[in-house]
Design a protein around this motif. Structure first.
Motif, PDB file in Angstrom:
ATOM      1  N   GLY A 522       0.829  -1.198   0.000  1.00 50.87           N
ATOM      2  CA  GLY A 522       0.000   0.000   0.000  1.00 50.87           C
ATOM      3  C   GLY A 522       0.864   1.248   0.000  1.00 50.87           C
ATOM      4  O   GLY A 522       1.763   1.402  -0.827  1.00 50.87           O
ATOM      5  N   HIS A 523       0.604   2.134   0.953  1.00 57.01           N
ATOM      6  CA  HIS A 523       1.341   3.392   1.045  1.00 57.01           C
ATOM      7  C   HIS A 523       2.277   3.400   2.250  1.00 57.01           C
ATOM      8  O   HIS A 523       2.711   4.453   2.692  1.00 57.01           O
ATOM      9  CB  HIS A 523       0.325   4.543   1.155  1.00 57.01           C
ATOM     10  CG  HIS A 523       0.860   5.879   0.748  1.00 57.01           C
ATOM     11  ND1 HIS A 523       1.370   6.156  -0.500  1.00 57.01           N
ATOM     12  CD2 HIS A 523       0.965   7.051   1.441  1.00 57.01           C
ATOM     13  CE1 HIS A 523       1.743   7.417  -0.578  1.00 57.01           C
ATOM     14  NE2 HIS A 523       1.529   7.982   0.600  1.00 57.01           N
ATOM     15  N   ASP A 524       2.576   2.212   2.789  1.00 57.39           N
ATOM     16  CA  ASP A 524       3.414   2.097   3.980  1.00 57.39           C
ATOM     17  C   ASP A 524       4.813   1.631   3.560  1.00 57.39           C
ATOM     18  O   ASP A 524       5.116   0.436   3.542  1.00 57.39           O
ATOM     19  CB  ASP A 524       2.789   1.096   4.958  1.00 57.39           C
ATOM     20  CG  ASP A 524       3.274   1.300   6.384  1.00 57.39           C
ATOM     21  OD1 ASP A 524       4.397   1.813   6.547  1.00 57.39           O
ATOM     22  OD2 ASP A 524       2.528   0.960   7.326  1.00 57.39           O
ATOM     23  N   TYR A 525       5.674   2.589   3.222  1.00 55.30           N
ATOM     24  CA  TYR A 525       6.998   2.284   2.684  1.00 55.30           C
ATOM     25  C   TYR A 525       7.982   1.950   3.806  1.00 55.30           C
ATOM     26  O   TYR A 525       7.905   2.521   4.898  1.00 55.30           O
ATOM     27  CB  TYR A 525       7.493   3.449   1.832  1.00 55.30           C
ATOM     28  CG  TYR A 525       6.669   3.597   0.573  1.00 55.30           C
ATOM     29  CD1 TYR A 525       7.060   2.997  -0.609  1.00 55.30           C
ATOM     30  CD2 TYR A 525       5.473   4.308   0.580  1.00 55.30           C
ATOM     31  CE1 TYR A 525       6.293   3.095  -1.762  1.00 55.30           C
ATOM     32  CE2 TYR A 525       4.692   4.411  -0.561  1.00 55.30           C
ATOM     33  CZ  TYR A 525       5.108   3.804  -1.726  1.00 55.30           C
ATOM     34  OH  TYR A 525       4.336   3.899  -2.861  1.00 55.30           O
ATOM     35  N   GLN A 526       8.899   1.021   3.481  1.00 50.79           N
ATOM     36  CA  GLN A 526       9.767   0.465   4.504  1.00 50.79           C
ATOM     37  C   GLN A 526      11.235   0.651   4.184  1.00 50.79           C
ATOM     38  O   GLN A 526      11.629   0.838   3.030  1.00 50.79           O
ATOM     39  CB  GLN A 526       9.467  -1.030   4.659  1.00 50.79           C
ATOM     40  CG  GLN A 526       8.073  -1.302   5.197  1.00 50.79           C
ATOM     41  CD  GLN A 526       7.861  -0.711   6.585  1.00 50.79           C
ATOM     42  OE1 GLN A 526       8.468  -1.153   7.560  1.00 50.79           O
ATOM     43  NE2 GLN A 526       7.015   0.299   6.671  1.00 50.79           N
ATOM     44  N   ALA A 527      12.064   0.555   5.264  1.00 52.02           N
ATOM     45  CA  ALA A 527      13.499   0.822   5.139  1.00 52.02           C
ATOM     46  C   ALA A 527      14.174  -0.101   4.132  1.00 52.02           C
ATOM     47  O   ALA A 527      15.052   0.333   3.380  1.00 52.02           O
ATOM     48  CB  ALA A 527      14.164   0.681   6.511  1.00 52.02           C
ATOM     49  N   GLN A 528      13.784  -1.382   4.088  1.00 54.41           N
ATOM     50  CA  GLN A 528      14.455  -2.312   3.183  1.00 54.41           C
ATOM     51  C   GLN A 528      14.216  -1.978   1.723  1.00 54.41           C
ATOM     52  O   GLN A 528      14.947  -2.446   0.845  1.00 54.41           O
ATOM     53  CB  GLN A 528      14.020  -3.755   3.460  1.00 54.41           C
ATOM     54  CG  GLN A 528      12.552  -4.043   3.220  1.00 54.41           C
ATOM     55  CD  GLN A 528      11.751  -3.949   4.505  1.00 54.41           C
ATOM     56  OE1 GLN A 528      12.067  -3.126   5.369  1.00 54.41           O
ATOM     57  NE2 GLN A 528      10.754  -4.797   4.634  1.00 54.41           N
ATOM     58  N   HIS A 529      13.199  -1.163   1.437  1.00 55.47           N
ATOM     59  CA  HIS A 529      12.943  -0.733   0.067  1.00 55.47           C
ATOM     60  C   HIS A 529      13.464   0.683  -0.180  1.00 55.47           C
ATOM     61  O   HIS A 529      13.791   1.040  -1.308  1.00 55.47           O
ATOM     62  CB  HIS A 529      11.454  -0.819  -0.224  1.00 55.47           C
ATOM     63  CG  HIS A 529      10.888  -2.184   0.040  1.00 55.47           C
ATOM     64  ND1 HIS A 529       9.710  -2.387   0.719  1.00 55.47           N
ATOM     65  CD2 HIS A 529      11.386  -3.420  -0.243  1.00 55.47           C
ATOM     66  CE1 HIS A 529       9.478  -3.689   0.826  1.00 55.47           C
ATOM     67  NE2 HIS A 529      10.478  -4.331   0.256  1.00 55.47           N
ATOM     68  N   TYR A 530      13.526   1.473   0.897  1.00 54.36           N
ATOM     69  CA  TYR A 530      14.155   2.791   0.778  1.00 54.36           C
ATOM     70  C   TYR A 530      15.658   2.657   0.480  1.00 54.36           C
ATOM     71  O   TYR A 530      16.222   3.448  -0.274  1.00 54.36           O
ATOM     72  CB  TYR A 530      13.989   3.586   2.073  1.00 54.36           C
ATOM     73  CG  TYR A 530      12.665   4.280   2.246  1.00 54.36           C
ATOM     74  CD1 TYR A 530      12.208   5.202   1.308  1.00 54.36           C
ATOM     75  CD2 TYR A 530      11.884   4.052   3.374  1.00 54.36           C
ATOM     76  CE1 TYR A 530      11.005   5.866   1.484  1.00 54.36           C
ATOM     77  CE2 TYR A 530      10.677   4.712   3.558  1.00 54.36           C
ATOM     78  CZ  TYR A 530      10.245   5.615   2.614  1.00 54.36           C
ATOM     79  OH  TYR A 530       9.048   6.267   2.785  1.00 54.36           O
TER      80      TYR A 530
END
Length: 560
Positions: A522-530
């Protein structure tokens, strides 16, 4: 005009438009509405709780009913069909079909929702609460039906008044337009504005509140300290939290097993100065005071509507650069991003432009060999504002180094341009733009290195999840199937999701309010993808997937 002729024309004998056109009992309307209700239970982009599903189903039930009644009314007005009741047997068959359709859809609803949950890595539902969903849908439908009846009576009353001076059909049009205008005035001028005032006031009070156990930093090189140009109270709740969370040089050094620096974080709250230009100037001067231009990396970060900066993004940035980074941000609103998008998505452009202009002008005046790498960042509405402030043609002579924009909302012209002009064969949820030397897009699977050309002097990185409705909503969903809903779809999008006119539009619109809460979707972005997105934007060439995993685990443990 006789009563029979008036009815065939779609008006009553006294020239009024009967309320039955909108809200009268109709088996056909019930069947049409039930069809939309059933389709509302099909998978969409995000999992839906029973309350949301029931309210959405009720709204679509009312919409289907209205569409049927409006079609019957228009046909009668055009003389294509007489306004007569269908035979009793036909009406009963229509109601029976509607009941069966609703039961079948409710029975299938659990499997449909489980398909969304499986795509998001969530466990299956233990129950679907079919009775609760149906009850809420019926209540919502009846409330909207009452509103429709009131609207119809208001239209009748205005038509009756106008018929004293106008022909019957002209009076009817005047009544309908007048009722529409009054309803819009009531909803927008009274209800909506009252709700917005309440949200704004409560958000402002929350932003001003300083917990008694929260003390300003003692380090004079920190924003909010006694030596700072910005008072601790003027940072706002989000700014104080962000500055207080600054990782120390010791923590970063321990993670890397070597020397590190304490990152510079500069923030100016909405109450720090009366105008956007003054807030931007204050942030710029504070950035110079704490030596922000003396770091290896300098990031202009636009927060979300409330002033929030995602720790997953900013902490990742600080660790990845070993603390040799300065970040600067200015608050422009108290309202959550979804509300800001609906009310005034351009609010904040003044702050974004003023801050970029000040920082960029000073940065270009520094010796190239001594100045930091300048990167832009924004999440959600912050990404949109950051993109809107970039004068690409003006900076080509001396371009900034890059940008990392996450969750670019659907109203972003830059994101839409990248999707519309993507390379043939690349999916809309992870578009390939040109040869990859300027713009690259990624999701949970990365794919930032799958390009033919090396990076050029500027690196623009777009991070988005294929299940993010805030990114992929579009007004055209009402009448056209989107490209992202084809056979080649994102891994976290249900394979059972289908496009239906009007229904998918309503589903995705509701999904925007449900897009947070499940990390990594959804719109909940995470450190492993940042992390890989930052590595590409910052030009950290030796960053590996093992580094990403280790850092994500470290940050997750630190926040836990």
């Amino acid at each position: 005009m006789t009563r029979q002729a008036a009815e065939r024309a779609g008006v009553s004998a006294n020239g009024r438009w009967p309320a039955r056109v909108l809200v009268g009992p109709s088996a056909g309307g019930v069947l049409c509405g039930t069809l939309l209700f059933a389709l509302s239970l099909t998978p969409s982009m995000t999992p839906r709780a029973p309350v949301i599903q029931g309210l959405l189903g009720g709204a679509l039930l009312a919409l289907g009913y209205l569409l049927w009644q409006a079609a019957v009314g228009v046909a009668a007005w055009l003389g294509l069909a007489a306004r007569t009741r269908a035979p009793v047997l036909l009406r009963r068959i229509a109601l029976l079909v509607a009941g069966v359709l609703a039961l079948v859809a409710l029975a299938a609803g659990r499997g449909w929702q489980d398909s969304v949950r499986a795509a998001w890595g969530l466990p299956p539902l233990e129950g679907f609460a079919s009775v609760w969903i149906a009850t809420l849908a019926l209540v919502a439908f009846l409330l909207l039906l009452v509103f429709g009846r009131l609207f119809g009576r208001l239209s009748d009353r205005l038509s009756s008044t106008a018929s004293r001076a106008l022909p019957t059909r002209a009076a009817r049009a005047v009544g309908l337009l007048g009722a529409t205008a009054l309803a819009a005035l009531l909803l927008d001028g009274v209800v909506l504005r009252g709700v917005l005032r309440m949200i704004d006031e409560s958000s402002r009070l929350a932003d001003d509140f300083v917990p008694p156990d929260t003390a300003p930093p003692s380090d004079p090189n920190r924003t909010g300290s006694a030596a700072s140009l910005v008072a601790w109270e003027d940072l706002g709740r989000m700014g104080r939290d962000w500055v207080a969370r600054t990782p120390s040089a010791e923590a970063i050094g321990t993670f890397w097993g070597g020397p590190a620096r304490t990152p510079v974080r500069v923030y100016v709250g909405l109450i720090a100065a009366p105008t956007a230009e003054e807030r931007a100037r204050l942030a710029f001067e504070e950035l110079r005071r704490v030596g922000g231009f003396e770091r290896s990396h300098l990031v202009i970060a636009m927060p979300t509507g409330t002033g929030w900066l995602d720790p997953g993004a900013m902490d990742t940035l600080d660790y990845m650069t070993r603390g040799d980074v300065a970040s600067v941000a200015v608050q422009y609103s108290y309202l959550p991003s979804p509300v800001s998008v609906l009310v005034d998505p351009t609010h904040g452009l003044e702050e974004a432009r003023a801050l970029f202009d000040l920082v960029y002008r000073h940065w270009t005046g520094l010796p190239r060999e001594d100045r930091p790498r300048l990167t832009l960042h924004g999440l959600s509405l912050g990404a949109f504002l950051s993109q809107e402030t970039v004068p690409l043609l003006d900076v080509l002579g001396d371009p900034f180094d890059g940008a990392m924009w996450a969750g670019s909302p659907f109203l972003s012209d830059f994101w839409r341009m990248v999707v519309d002009r993507r390379a043939p064969g690349s999916p809309a949820w992870r578009p390939r733009f040109g040869n990859g030397s300027l713009v690259r897009a990624s999701n949970q699977e990365g794919a930032l290195d799958r390009f033919d050309a090396d990076w050029g002097p500027m690196r623009l990185v777009l991070l988005q999840y294929g299940s993010d409705p805030i990114v992929f909503f579009d007004w055209s969903l009402a009448l056209r199937r989107p490209d992202w809903l084809g056979p080649d779809r994102a891994p976290d999008l249900s394979p059972q999701m289908r496009w239906f006119p009007f229904v998918t539009f309503a589903q995705v619109a509701v999904d925007m309010a449900l897009a947070l809460g499940v990390p990594g979707h959804g719109h909940d972005y995470q450190a492993q993808h940042y992390a890989p997105a930052w590595a590409a934007a910052l030009g950290v060439e030796d960053w590996s997937s093992e580094d990403t995993e280790r850092l994500a685990e470290h940050l997750d443990g630190a926040s836990g």
